[in-house]
Design a protein around this motif. Sequence first.
Motif, PDB file in Angstrom:
ATOM      1  N   ILE A   1       0.822  -1.203   0.000  1.00 57.76           N
ATOM      2  CA  ILE A   1       0.000   0.000   0.000  1.00 57.76           C
ATOM      3  C   ILE A   1       0.856   1.253   0.000  1.00 57.76           C
ATOM      4  O   ILE A   1       0.554   2.244  -0.672  1.00 57.76           O
ATOM      5  CB  ILE A   1      -0.966  -0.008   1.207  1.00 57.76           C
ATOM      6  N   VAL A   2       1.946   1.232   0.751  1.00 55.13           N
ATOM      7  CA  VAL A   2       2.758   2.435   0.898  1.00 55.13           C
ATOM      8  C   VAL A   2       3.327   2.887  -0.445  1.00 55.13           C
ATOM      9  O   VAL A   2       3.339   4.091  -0.752  1.00 55.13           O
ATOM     10  CB  VAL A   2       3.884   2.205   1.942  1.00 55.13           C
ATOM     11  N   ARG A   3       3.771   1.947  -1.270  1.00 55.87           N
ATOM     12  CA  ARG A   3       4.333   2.320  -2.571  1.00 55.87           C
ATOM     13  C   ARG A   3       3.237   2.817  -3.514  1.00 55.87           C
ATOM     14  O   ARG A   3       3.418   3.808  -4.234  1.00 55.87           O
ATOM     15  CB  ARG A   3       5.057   1.117  -3.184  1.00 55.87           C
ATOM     16  N   GLY A   4       2.094   2.124  -3.528  1.00 54.28           N
ATOM     17  CA  GLY A   4       0.991   2.574  -4.365  1.00 54.28           C
ATOM     18  C   GLY A   4       0.473   3.934  -3.954  1.00 54.28           C
ATOM     19  O   GLY A   4       0.115   4.763  -4.801  1.00 54.28           O
ATOM     20  N   LEU A   5       0.442   4.190  -2.643  1.00 49.65           N
ATOM     21  CA  LEU A   5      -0.017   5.488  -2.152  1.00 49.65           C
ATOM     22  C   LEU A   5       0.942   6.595  -2.567  1.00 49.65           C
ATOM     23  O   LEU A   5       0.513   7.705  -2.914  1.00 49.65           O
ATOM     24  CB  LEU A   5      -0.154   5.439  -0.634  1.00 49.65           C
ATOM     25  N   SER A   6       2.235   6.298  -2.533  1.00 52.06           N
ATOM     26  CA  SER A   6       3.224   7.290  -2.956  1.00 52.06           C
ATOM     27  C   SER A   6       3.016   7.679  -4.423  1.00 52.06           C
ATOM     28  O   SER A   6       3.050   8.862  -4.784  1.00 52.06           O
ATOM     29  CB  SER A   6       4.636   6.747  -2.740  1.00 52.06           C
ATOM     30  N   ASP A   7       2.800   6.671  -5.271  1.00 51.40           N
ATOM     31  CA  ASP A   7       2.552   6.944  -6.689  1.00 51.40           C
ATOM     32  C   ASP A   7       1.261   7.739  -6.880  1.00 51.40           C
ATOM     33  O   ASP A   7       1.189   8.645  -7.730  1.00 51.40           O
ATOM     34  CB  ASP A   7       2.465   5.633  -7.472  1.00 51.40           C
ATOM     35  N   LEU A   8       0.229   7.408  -6.089  1.00 50.67           N
ATOM     36  CA  LEU A   8      -1.054   8.091  -6.204  1.00 50.67           C
ATOM     37  C   LEU A   8      -0.957   9.564  -5.822  1.00 50.67           C
ATOM     38  O   LEU A   8      -1.582  10.430  -6.440  1.00 50.67           O
ATOM     39  CB  LEU A   8      -2.088   7.377  -5.316  1.00 50.67           C
ATOM     40  N   LEU A   9      -0.146   9.860  -4.784  1.00 51.62           N
ATOM     41  CA  LEU A   9      -0.061  11.228  -4.278  1.00 51.62           C
ATOM     42  C   LEU A   9       0.959  12.085  -5.017  1.00 51.62           C
ATOM     43  O   LEU A   9       0.943  13.316  -4.864  1.00 51.62           O
ATOM     44  CB  LEU A   9       0.284  11.209  -2.779  1.00 51.62           C
ATOM     45  N   SER A  10       1.830  11.468  -5.778  1.00 49.67           N
ATOM     46  CA  SER A  10       2.884  12.237  -6.461  1.00 49.67           C
ATOM     47  C   SER A  10       2.341  13.378  -7.319  1.00 49.67           C
ATOM     48  O   SER A  10       2.912  14.481  -7.316  1.00 49.67           O
ATOM     49  CB  SER A  10       3.753  11.306  -7.312  1.00 49.67           C
ATOM     50  N   PRO A  11       1.242  13.194  -8.079  1.00 41.17           N
ATOM     51  CA  PRO A  11       0.721  14.329  -8.849  1.00 41.17           C
ATOM     52  C   PRO A  11       0.201  15.469  -7.973  1.00 41.17           C
ATOM     53  O   PRO A  11       0.162  16.619  -8.412  1.00 41.17           O
ATOM     54  CB  PRO A  11      -0.419  13.707  -9.675  1.00 41.17           C
ATOM     55  N   LEU A  12      -0.197  15.141  -6.736  1.00 41.55           N
ATOM     56  CA  LEU A  12      -0.707  16.173  -5.837  1.00 41.55           C
ATOM     57  C   LEU A  12       0.414  16.926  -5.145  1.00 41.55           C
ATOM     58  O   LEU A  12       0.342  18.143  -4.953  1.00 41.55           O
ATOM     59  CB  LEU A  12      -1.631  15.542  -4.781  1.00 41.55           C
ATOM     60  N   VAL A  13       1.445  16.199  -4.733  1.00 43.14           N
ATOM     61  CA  VAL A  13       2.584  16.823  -4.058  1.00 43.14           C
ATOM     62  C   VAL A  13       3.826  15.948  -4.270  1.00 43.14           C
ATOM     63  O   VAL A  13       3.832  14.768  -3.890  1.00 43.14           O
ATOM     64  CB  VAL A  13       2.306  17.035  -2.548  1.00 43.14           C
ATOM     65  N   ALA A  14       4.843  16.506  -4.887  1.00 45.24           N
ATOM     66  CA  ALA A  14       6.096  15.767  -5.072  1.00 45.24           C
ATOM     67  C   ALA A  14       6.748  15.521  -3.714  1.00 45.24           C
ATOM     68  O   ALA A  14       6.638  16.355  -2.797  1.00 45.24           O
ATOM     69  CB  ALA A  14       7.038  16.563  -5.973  1.00 45.24           C
ATOM     70  N   HIS A  15       7.430  14.394  -3.559  1.00 46.59           N
ATOM     71  CA  HIS A  15       8.059  14.065  -2.278  1.00 46.59           C
ATOM     72  C   HIS A  15       9.188  13.077  -2.513  1.00 46.59           C
ATOM     73  O   HIS A  15       9.174  12.309  -3.492  1.00 46.59           O
ATOM     74  CB  HIS A  15       7.044  13.483  -1.288  1.00 46.59           C
ATOM     75  N   SER A  16      10.173  13.108  -1.607  1.00 51.76           N
ATOM     76  CA  SER A  16      11.306  12.190  -1.729  1.00 51.76           C
ATOM     77  C   SER A  16      11.039  10.854  -1.063  1.00 51.76           C
ATOM     78  O   SER A  16      11.612   9.827  -1.439  1.00 51.76           O
ATOM     79  CB  SER A  16      12.563  12.820  -1.115  1.00 51.76           C
ATOM     80  N   ALA A  17      10.188  10.838  -0.045  1.00 53.13           N
ATOM     81  CA  ALA A  17       9.842   9.593   0.652  1.00 53.13           C
ATOM     82  C   ALA A  17       8.467   9.736   1.269  1.00 53.13           C
ATOM     83  O   ALA A  17       8.016  10.853   1.576  1.00 53.13           O
ATOM     84  CB  ALA A  17      10.878   9.263   1.733  1.00 53.13           C
ATOM     85  N   LEU A  18       7.812   8.608   1.444  1.00 54.78           N
ATOM     86  CA  LEU A  18       6.494   8.578   2.097  1.00 54.78           C
ATOM     87  C   LEU A  18       6.556   7.598   3.253  1.00 54.78           C
ATOM     88  O   LEU A  18       7.068   6.483   3.103  1.00 54.78           O
ATOM     89  CB  LEU A  18       5.418   8.163   1.098  1.00 54.78           C
ATOM     90  N   ILE A  19       6.038   8.027   4.406  1.00 53.22           N
ATOM     91  CA  ILE A  19       6.068   7.206   5.618  1.00 53.22           C
ATOM     92  C   ILE A  19       4.660   7.104   6.180  1.00 53.22           C
ATOM     93  O   ILE A  19       3.951   8.105   6.285  1.00 53.22           O
ATOM     94  CB  ILE A  19       6.990   7.815   6.691  1.00 53.22           C
ATOM     95  N   MET A  20       4.255   5.888   6.540  1.00 50.74           N
ATOM     96  CA  MET A  20       2.967   5.659   7.180  1.00 50.74           C
ATOM     97  C   MET A  20       3.198   5.144   8.597  1.00 50.74           C
ATOM     98  O   MET A  20       3.981   4.212   8.795  1.00 50.74           O
ATOM     99  CB  MET A  20       2.145   4.614   6.405  1.00 50.74           C
ATOM    100  N   LEU A  21       2.527   5.759   9.565  1.00 50.08           N
ATOM    101  CA  LEU A  21       2.539   5.271  10.942  1.00 50.08           C
ATOM    102  C   LEU A  21       1.114   4.849  11.275  1.00 50.08           C
ATOM    103  O   LEU A  21       0.247   5.668  11.553  1.00 50.08           O
ATOM    104  CB  LEU A  21       3.023   6.352  11.909  1.00 50.08           C
ATOM    105  N   THR A  22       0.859   3.554  11.187  1.00 48.04           N
ATOM    106  CA  THR A  22      -0.479   3.016  11.389  1.00 48.04           C
ATOM    107  C   THR A  22      -0.383   1.733  12.192  1.00 48.04           C
ATOM    108  O   THR A  22       0.700   1.280  12.549  1.00 48.04           O
ATOM    109  CB  THR A  22      -1.158   2.691  10.039  1.00 48.04           C
ATOM    110  N   ALA A  23      -1.543   1.131  12.449  1.00 48.43           N
ATOM    111  CA  ALA A  23      -1.586  -0.221  13.012  1.00 48.43           C
ATOM    112  C   ALA A  23      -2.143  -1.121  11.932  1.00 48.43           C
ATOM    113  O   ALA A  23      -3.114  -0.788  11.275  1.00 48.43           O
ATOM    114  CB  ALA A  23      -2.476  -0.260  14.242  1.00 48.43           C
ATOM    115  N   ASP A  24      -1.538  -2.271  11.701  1.00 44.57           N
ATOM    116  CA  ASP A  24      -2.043  -3.179  10.677  1.00 44.57           C
ATOM    117  C   ASP A  24      -1.906  -4.623  11.143  1.00 44.57           C
ATOM    118  O   ASP A  24      -1.146  -4.923  12.054  1.00 44.57           O
ATOM    119  CB  ASP A  24      -1.343  -2.958   9.330  1.00 44.57           C
ATOM    120  N   PRO A  25      -2.676  -5.525  10.534  1.00 44.33           N
ATOM    121  CA  PRO A  25      -2.693  -6.903  11.011  1.00 44.33           C
ATOM    122  C   PRO A  25      -1.426  -7.690  10.762  1.00 44.33           C
ATOM    123  O   PRO A  25      -1.302  -8.801  11.241  1.00 44.33           O
ATOM    124  CB  PRO A  25      -3.875  -7.526  10.242  1.00 44.33           C
TER     125      PRO A  25
END
Length: 417
Positions: free
Chosen positions: A25-49
């Motif tokens: 999910i983290v990589r797909g989310l980075s690609d999805l958000l790139s057109p909205l805001v360019a970024h060098s890295a994306l970090i998620m702090l969540t709880a997951d199974p």
Amino acid sequence: MERVTLPDGQLHPLFEVLASPLGLIVRGLSDLLSPLVAHSALIMLTADPSGGRIQCCGDPTVQRGVRGLDLDQLRSKIGGVEGVHGTTLRVGDARRPAIQVVARNGALLVLTDPGPVADLDPLLDIWNIVALHVQERADEAAPDYLRHARSTAGLRLQVLSEIKDEYSATLDSILVPLRSGQLSDASARDAAIARSAAGLKRLRGMTEQAHTVAAESVTLAFARLKEELWSAARSWHVELEFIEPPEGDHLIPDDVARGARAVVHRFILSRMQRSEISRVRVQWSCDGTDLIVKVRDDGDGGTADAETLLQSVQQRIHALRGQLAVNSTSGWGAELSAVLPLEPPLVRPSTAAIAGLRPREMQVANLLASGSRNRAIAEELGISENTVKFHISRILHKLQAGSRAEAIATLLTEQQT
């Protein structure tokens, strides 16, 4: 209901992100958000199974240098309030410009070295959707995950405490001769004392932080439950009554909070499917030792209802080492009462070591315990025998076993307990 704002052409990419395995999910989310805001890295702090709380993609320097404590502290500074905020993030010894996006459920998204953002609403809306999806996956996790999460939480705190004691003793031993006045260079002695004292203070502070990383206040956890239930109540057509936790802002582990919320959801859903209910009362309280959850409705009740309710929630309660009571009386509705301990269970060294095995090591360990030889393991997993030997070597080291037979004995003993 608030309207979600998504730019043209992003609905299908968002669907693809949500349909991805949690680890991707983290990589797909980075690609999805790139057109909205360019970024060098994306970090998620969540709880997951899967048990992981931090996921990162992009700049390898960020992936190596970011710390969970810094991320949690970043989120704490704004009180977990939903929104988009400019900030800086410590990466190794440097600070990097960043944008932090906090979802309604408290999940944190960080974009490092961000470009200009024309519109913040789509960014926040997308993260709210993704964060809720990840949370729901965690809430629906199998009881085995909850049991593992509690064990690893206890092990993490135990290890942190041991590290603190070891380093404290080391630094204290350095301070003793430095303070004795035996050194000829007073300036060097004073500087060393100051640095050692600062190191002790920092280490103790980090340990205190680590104890709160995987916890949230009971009032915040209950507020999240209320928001989730209010949202669901629109389709349930049920009147909800909430009895707030008493004063005393106790911290509760996040896996206990998630488990308690999931139990309340399951209770109500189960009752909605079998009985006409119009009112539900939800009550939480916490004494610093246990979280007490009570749910009651005004349905028909009966013995059959009680048995169904037990089956729907007892595995989750038992996975968290909780105690459960369900009463359902004809004409008086049903009531659930659960007591969930806040302290994680003590973990035996062998149990902790097995919990720390990587997924591939766990596969090799299971085949090893079943009596398979190296060649059979290699054929079963589609890897080379040399790779199998490497994994077995790591398994022996982690289990502190002196031989293959000793490792098998440890694994079989744990499977039978």
